[in-house]
Design a protein around this motif. Structure first.
Motif, PDB file in Angstrom:
ATOM      1  N   LYS A  80       0.839  -1.191   0.000  1.00 19.46           N
ATOM      2  CA  LYS A  80       0.000   0.000   0.000  1.00 19.46           C
ATOM      3  C   LYS A  80       0.872   1.238   0.000  1.00 19.46           C
ATOM      4  N   THR A  81       0.535   2.187  -0.857  1.00 18.72           N
ATOM      5  CA  THR A  81       1.281   3.437  -0.967  1.00 18.72           C
ATOM      6  C   THR A  81       0.322   4.610  -0.867  1.00 18.72           C
ATOM      7  N   ASN A  82       0.641   5.560  -0.021  1.00 21.01           N
ATOM      8  CA  ASN A  82      -0.157   6.776   0.085  1.00 21.01           C
ATOM      9  C   ASN A  82       0.329   7.768  -0.969  1.00 21.01           C
ATOM     10  N   ILE A  83      -0.518   8.077  -1.953  1.00 21.46           N
ATOM     11  CA  ILE A  83      -0.158   9.010  -3.018  1.00 21.46           C
ATOM     12  C   ILE A  83      -0.312  10.444  -2.528  1.00 21.46           C
ATOM     13  N   HIS A  84      -1.474  10.737  -1.935  1.00 21.96           N
ATOM     14  CA  HIS A  84      -1.690  12.011  -1.236  1.00 21.96           C
ATOM     15  C   HIS A  84      -2.847  11.797  -0.276  1.00 21.96           C
ATOM     16  N   ASP A  85      -3.329  12.845   0.358  1.00 20.82           N
ATOM     17  CA  ASP A  85      -4.307  12.675   1.438  1.00 20.82           C
ATOM     18  C   ASP A  85      -5.659  12.156   0.961  1.00 20.82           C
ATOM     19  N   LYS A  86      -5.914  12.140  -0.339  1.00 16.72           N
ATOM     20  CA  LYS A  86      -7.178  11.656  -0.857  1.00 16.72           C
ATOM     21  C   LYS A  86      -7.041  10.425  -1.751  1.00 16.72           C
ATOM     22  N   LEU A  87      -5.835   9.846  -1.817  1.00 18.00           N
ATOM     23  CA  LEU A  87      -5.623   8.713  -2.720  1.00 18.00           C
ATOM     24  C   LEU A  87      -4.565   7.759  -2.181  1.00 18.00           C
ATOM     25  N   VAL A  90      -3.161   0.305  -3.510  1.00 15.97           N
ATOM     26  CA  VAL A  90      -2.835  -1.047  -3.065  1.00 15.97           C
ATOM     27  C   VAL A  90      -2.527  -1.831  -4.327  1.00 15.97           C
ATOM     28  N   GLN A  91      -1.319  -2.393  -4.423  1.00 11.47           N
ATOM     29  CA  GLN A  91      -0.952  -3.042  -5.679  1.00 11.47           C
ATOM     30  C   GLN A  91      -0.137  -4.312  -5.462  1.00 11.47           C
ATOM     31  N   TYR A 100      -2.579  -6.348 -10.136  1.00  8.53           N
ATOM     32  CA  TYR A 100      -3.792  -5.605  -9.841  1.00  8.53           C
ATOM     33  C   TYR A 100      -3.417  -4.360  -9.055  1.00  8.53           C
ATOM     34  N   LEU A 101      -4.205  -3.341  -9.267  1.00  8.56           N
ATOM     35  CA  LEU A 101      -4.023  -2.054  -8.615  1.00  8.56           C
ATOM     36  C   LEU A 101      -5.379  -1.586  -8.120  1.00  8.56           C
ATOM     37  N   ILE A 102      -5.454  -1.270  -6.843  1.00  6.91           N
ATOM     38  CA  ILE A 102      -6.691  -0.769  -6.256  1.00  6.91           C
ATOM     39  C   ILE A 102      -6.437   0.651  -5.773  1.00  6.91           C
ATOM     40  N   VAL A 180     -11.259   2.207  -7.339  1.00  8.98           N
ATOM     41  CA  VAL A 180     -11.104   1.822  -8.731  1.00  8.98           C
ATOM     42  C   VAL A 180     -10.164   0.626  -8.729  1.00  8.98           C
ATOM     43  N   VAL A 181     -10.603  -0.483  -9.325  1.00  8.59           N
ATOM     44  CA  VAL A 181      -9.801  -1.704  -9.349  1.00  8.59           C
ATOM     45  C   VAL A 181      -9.362  -1.975 -10.784  1.00  8.59           C
ATOM     46  N   VAL A 182      -8.072  -2.186 -10.955  1.00  4.15           N
ATOM     47  CA  VAL A 182      -7.484  -2.445 -12.274  1.00  4.15           C
ATOM     48  C   VAL A 182      -6.745  -3.775 -12.225  1.00  4.15           C
TER      49      VAL A 182
END
Length: 204
Positions: A80-87, A90-91, A100-102, A180-182
């Motif tokens: 899990k990586t925190n991109i910013h405070d709203k995103l 999990v990959q 997969y990327l969530i 969003v799940v990829v």
């Protein structure tokens, strides 16, 4: 009976880390042993009773945070990586490129979800699209264990000479919270790698 409970406790504790290293130590009734996964050892307790000890990795692990949970095999651990405070991301990525990327969004209600799905699909296949691969899109939905329906797109990305990839992009949100799940898997590796994605969809 007490000795059996000790063995169960030890195996449960060690199974958490057994997949991460080949050799380790366990202590039983004051005796410390050097052991390896997938091997069985006989230990004589101070009472004179002999017991067998074996250490094996758990068949599945569970990823869980405040918004989602799913299972994964011990061989493939998501991060899990925190991109910013709203995103948050999990990959999981395998050596063969299956992934997969969530994306966990805290501002989901501000997104143009339909456009986002198309942007994500094009971005993850940008290299192939630039080489003239075709992208065959179809509506796709998946229902989670708690009966939540994620809707989106399933696309086959291929060319005349390359069977290409299967890509899925789906989304779901309630208020400001959403995901969003990829997923992406090379067609040539579906037989060996599809199970990794199946575990995600079946336990999400």
């Amino acid at each position: 009976m007490r000795s059996i409970l000790w063995i169960i406790h030890i195996i449960c504790c060690l199974s958490i880390v057994a997949h991460a290293q080949r050799g380790y130590q366990i202590t039983i009734d004051g005796q410390t042993l050097e052991v390896e996964a997938e091997k069985t050892y006989t230990v004589q307790l101070k009472s004179g009773e002999s017991v067998q000890v074996s250490v094996r990795p758990k068949p599945v692990n569970v990823y869980k945070d405040e918004f989602l949970s799913f299972s994964n095999s011990p061989e493939h651990t998501p991060s899990k990586t925190n991109i910013h405070d709203k995103l948050d991301h999990v990959q999981l990525v395998t050596q063969l490129g299956t992934y997969y990327l969530i994306q966990e969004h805290s501002a989901y209600d501000q997104l143009d979800v339909s456009r986002l799905l198309q942007v994500v699909l094009k971005k993850i296949n940008a290299k192939e699209i630039s080489r003239g691969y075709s992208v065959d899109q179809n509506p796709f939905s998946v229902t989670t264990q708690d009966s939540v329906v994620l809707n989106g797109i399933k696309a086959d990305v291929s060319s005349v000479n390359d069977s290409g990839f299967e890509c899925i992009v789906v989304a779901y949100g309630v208020g400001s919270k959403g995901v969003v799940v990829v997923t992406r898997i090379q067609s040539a590796f579906k037989e060996s790698e599809q199970g990794i994605l199946d575990i995600l969809w079946e336990t999400l």
